[in-house]
Design a protein around this motif. Structure first.
Motif, mmCIF file in Angstrom:
data_model
loop_
_atom_site.group_PDB
_atom_site.id
_atom_site.type_symbol
_atom_site.label_atom_id
_atom_site.label_comp_id
_atom_site.label_asym_id
_atom_site.label_seq_id
_atom_site.Cartn_x
_atom_site.Cartn_y
_atom_site.Cartn_z
ATOM 1 N N PHE A 93 0.893 -1.190 0.051
ATOM 2 C CA PHE A 93 0.238 0.004 0.107
ATOM 3 C C PHE A 93 0.738 1.362 0.035
ATOM 4 O O PHE A 93 0.504 2.264 -0.625
ATOM 5 N N GLN A 94 1.938 1.265 0.900
ATOM 6 C CA GLN A 94 3.009 2.530 0.794
ATOM 7 C C GLN A 94 3.459 2.763 -0.556
ATOM 8 O O GLN A 94 3.398 3.824 -1.164
ATOM 9 N N ARG A 95 3.924 1.795 -1.316
ATOM 10 C CA ARG A 95 4.435 1.958 -2.662
ATOM 11 C C ARG A 95 3.359 2.381 -3.585
ATOM 12 O O ARG A 95 3.649 3.045 -4.379
ATOM 13 N N THR A 96 1.864 1.962 -3.331
ATOM 14 C CA THR A 96 1.074 2.672 -4.260
ATOM 15 C C THR A 96 0.871 4.110 -4.109
ATOM 16 O O THR A 96 0.797 4.778 -5.202
ATOM 17 N N VAL A 97 0.722 4.387 -2.663
ATOM 18 C CA VAL A 97 0.601 5.897 -2.813
ATOM 19 C C VAL A 97 1.770 6.756 -3.001
ATOM 20 O O VAL A 97 1.605 7.797 -3.468
ATOM 21 N N VAL A 98 2.858 6.158 -2.742
ATOM 22 C CA VAL A 98 4.179 6.781 -3.158
ATOM 23 C C VAL A 98 4.030 6.959 -4.891
ATOM 24 O O VAL A 98 4.263 8.173 -5.433
ATOM 25 N N THR A 99 4.043 5.838 -5.607
ATOM 26 C CA THR A 99 3.875 5.756 -7.130
ATOM 27 C C THR A 99 2.734 6.698 -7.473
ATOM 28 O O THR A 99 2.849 7.593 -8.569
ATOM 29 N N GLU A 100 1.519 6.947 -6.979
ATOM 30 C CA GLU A 100 0.482 7.732 -7.378
ATOM 31 C C GLU A 100 1.102 9.331 -7.609
ATOM 32 O O GLU A 100 0.427 9.857 -8.727
ATOM 33 N N MET A 101 1.846 9.576 -6.699
ATOM 34 C CA MET A 101 2.345 10.997 -6.692
ATOM 35 C C MET A 101 2.909 11.651 -8.007
ATOM 36 O O MET A 101 3.029 12.757 -8.072
ATOM 37 N N TYR A 102 3.443 10.754 -8.729
ATOM 38 C CA TYR A 102 4.157 11.042 -10.110
ATOM 39 C C TYR A 102 3.059 11.479 -10.925
ATOM 40 O O TYR A 102 3.621 12.053 -12.262
ATOM 41 N N GLU A 103 1.981 11.478 -11.004
ATOM 42 C CA GLU A 103 0.973 11.591 -11.990
ATOM 43 C C GLU A 103 0.578 12.930 -11.767
ATOM 44 O O GLU A 103 -0.178 13.283 -10.752
ATOM 45 N N PRO A 104 0.717 14.073 -12.789
ATOM 46 C CA PRO A 104 0.713 15.604 -12.243
ATOM 47 C C PRO A 104 -0.918 15.933 -11.878
ATOM 48 O O PRO A 104 -1.036 16.707 -10.992
ATOM 49 N N ALA A 120 2.651 -8.212 -19.574
ATOM 50 C CA ALA A 120 3.151 -7.362 -20.522
ATOM 51 C C ALA A 120 2.314 -6.170 -21.016
ATOM 52 O O ALA A 120 2.851 -5.161 -21.259
ATOM 53 N N GLU A 121 0.834 -6.317 -20.702
ATOM 54 C CA GLU A 121 0.280 -5.193 -21.088
ATOM 55 C C GLU A 121 0.229 -4.093 -19.899
ATOM 56 O O GLU A 121 0.255 -2.946 -20.087
ATOM 57 N N MET A 122 0.628 -4.708 -18.698
ATOM 58 C CA MET A 122 0.978 -3.531 -17.496
ATOM 59 C C MET A 122 1.999 -2.920 -17.865
ATOM 60 O O MET A 122 2.233 -1.580 -17.687
ATOM 61 N N ARG A 123 3.202 -3.566 -18.286
ATOM 62 C CA ARG A 123 4.544 -2.988 -18.727
ATOM 63 C C ARG A 123 4.056 -2.021 -19.796
ATOM 64 O O ARG A 123 4.685 -0.721 -19.913
ATOM 65 N N ALA A 124 3.332 -2.151 -20.776
ATOM 66 C CA ALA A 124 3.060 -1.263 -21.848
ATOM 67 C C ALA A 124 2.123 0.038 -21.159
ATOM 68 O O ALA A 124 2.501 1.008 -21.919
ATOM 69 N N ALA A 166 4.797 2.089 -19.961
ATOM 70 C CA ALA A 166 5.875 3.021 -21.003
ATOM 71 C C ALA A 166 4.895 4.155 -21.410
ATOM 72 O O ALA A 166 5.608 5.027 -21.757
ATOM 73 N N ARG A 167 3.490 3.876 -21.568
ATOM 74 C CA ARG A 167 2.766 4.732 -22.153
ATOM 75 C C ARG A 167 2.549 6.019 -21.418
ATOM 76 O O ARG A 167 2.552 7.263 -21.491
ATOM 77 N N MET A 168 2.549 5.725 -19.968
ATOM 78 C CA MET A 168 2.474 6.710 -19.004
ATOM 79 C C MET A 168 3.810 7.419 -18.638
ATOM 80 O O MET A 168 3.522 8.562 -17.889
ATOM 81 N N ARG A 169 4.869 6.912 -18.817
ATOM 82 C CA ARG A 169 5.946 7.335 -18.396
ATOM 83 C C ARG A 169 6.395 8.936 -19.041
ATOM 84 O O ARG A 169 6.841 9.925 -18.154
ATOM 85 N N PRO A 170 6.001 9.206 -20.115
ATOM 86 C CA PRO A 170 6.358 10.358 -20.572
ATOM 87 C C PRO A 170 5.323 11.646 -20.147
ATOM 88 O O PRO A 170 5.792 12.971 -19.875
ATOM 89 N N ILE A 171 4.221 11.166 -19.262
ATOM 90 C CA ILE A 171 3.269 12.084 -18.743
ATOM 91 C C ILE A 171 3.689 12.115 -17.303
ATOM 92 O O ILE A 171 3.262 13.168 -16.978
ATOM 93 N N LEU A 172 4.235 11.301 -16.771
ATOM 94 C CA LEU A 172 4.905 11.406 -15.320
ATOM 95 C C LEU A 172 5.566 12.626 -15.003
ATOM 96 O O LEU A 172 6.821 12.766 -16.058
ATOM 97 N N ALA A 173 5.788 13.026 -13.868
ATOM 98 C CA ALA A 173 6.530 14.552 -13.563
ATOM 99 C C ALA A 173 6.747 14.437 -12.084
ATOM 100 O O ALA A 173 5.861 13.966 -11.465
#
Length: 345
Positions: A36-47, A172-176, A179-186
């Motif tokens: 759960f902690q990893r979840t909430v930390v990762t969420e913060m990278y979506e602007p 594999a679809e999760m990785r994709a 990959a699609r989200m990475r340019p959006i993250l900041a």
């Protein structure tokens, strides 16, 4: 009377049940802790999600309450009975309908119920729980189990305003998707502040007393380093959190042993959950204690909605947007995490 005698059974098995892979993964002690902690930390990278969190002040103002209620919701969808899940889903959409505003960098509007935003929240949770299960728990699922896990991830997505066609059906679809989200993250200064706070959030869940201080600090340190050990290097750099490969290896071995020990005792798991998230305890207790529900059936979302007369979240969201368009009133981030989300009457 044993401790198990006092456990209140659920009405039914909800939407997964004892034969599901979700129960296997989410019941392991990694899920409702470091997963759960990893979840909430990762969420913060979506602007856009960060903007909503920052505007409401939900994390900074009431961190322990926010943590408790969010964890309760996550456990409810997985373990609670069908009526409780549908009610929680309904309330969540209504609360999110109050949370709109402007993302400061792009100047674009955000909406907490937006399907893309909800997809990010949902997938970071299901991926993080599985990833920490593999890294700090028993290891990888079998190919058949993994296929079922992602199918159940699609089922769980039906309780949020998510386009089901967008939900990954495999690793594999999760990785994709990432990959699609990475340019959006900041990561802005606000991102890094929230990441720092959430990495140390484990200590805020324990009683604030001299007796608990050493345990709180030890837990905080382990969970902080353990969570960082699960993040890819680019995300660590973006978030301003770094640690060495040696630290990664040491904390992984330590947490793997710790979680294996906790997993051997149901009472230890119940005690930890009651301590860290009191609202989650009644949700998980019947499952940990193997107390069967009053009606031992597993529902599909369609069956349950027809039975209880509920609409899908996407339909609910369409109605909210239609009503919003009619009034043409400006919407502002308002919910601060203090609403009794799952305080069922």
């Amino acid at each position: 009377m044993s401790n198990h005698d006092a456990v209140v059974p659920h009405e039914d098995y909800g939407f997964f049940g004892p034969d599901s892979v979700s129960w296997k993964v989410f019941l392991y002690p990694t899920a409702l802790s470091i997963g759960f902690q990893r979840t909430v930390v990762t969420e913060m990278y979506e602007p856009f999600l960060l903007a909503s969190v920052n505007d409401t002040g939900a994390v900074s103002k009431r961190p322990s309450l926010r943590y408790d209620r969010t964890l309760q919701y996550m456990a409810t969808v997985t373990f609670h009975d069908s009526r409780s899940v549908l009610k929680a889903s309904d309330i969540l959409v209504k609360i999110h309908s109050k949370i709109t505003g402007t993302e400061p960098i792009s100047g674009l509007r955000y909406d907490a119920n937006d399907p893309e935003a909800q997809l990010w929240i949902h997938l970071t949770a299901w991926h993080s729980v599985l990833y920490t299960y593999e890294k700090f728990g028993p290891g990888k699922l079998s190919p058949e189990e993994e296929q079922q896990y992602w199918a159940e991830c699609v089922r769980a997505a039906q309780f949020q305003t998510i386009n089901l066609d967008d939900v990954p059906r495999s690793r594999a679809e999760m990785r994709a998707y990432y990959a699609r989200m990475r340019p959006i993250l900041a990561a802005t200064e606000a991102t890094q502040q929230h990441v720092e706070q959430l990495l140390d959030s484990a200590s805020t869940l324990l009683p604030d007393s001299v007796l608990w201080w050493p345990v709180a600090k030890l837990t905080q340190g382990l969970f902080r380093r353990g969570t960082i050990a699960t993040l890819p290097r680019w995300m660590r750099k973006m978030g301003g959190v770094q640690q060495s490969p040696v630290t990664d290896a040491l904390v992984t071995v330590t947490l793997r042993a710790l979680f294996r020990l906790v997993a051997q005792s149901v009472e230890a798991q119940r005690f930890i959950i009651r301590l860290g998230s009191p609202l989650t305890a009644p949700v998980v207790d019947p499952i940990l204690c193997a107390v069967p529900p009053t009606n031992p059936v597993v529902w599909t979302p369609e069956e349950a909605r027809a039975h209880y007369g509920m609409v899908r979240p996407v339909e609910q969201y369409d109605r909210i947007r239609a009503a919003r368009a009619e009034t043409s009133l400006p919407q502002h981030a308002a919910a601060d995490g203090s609403e009794p989300l799952l305080a069922f009457g």
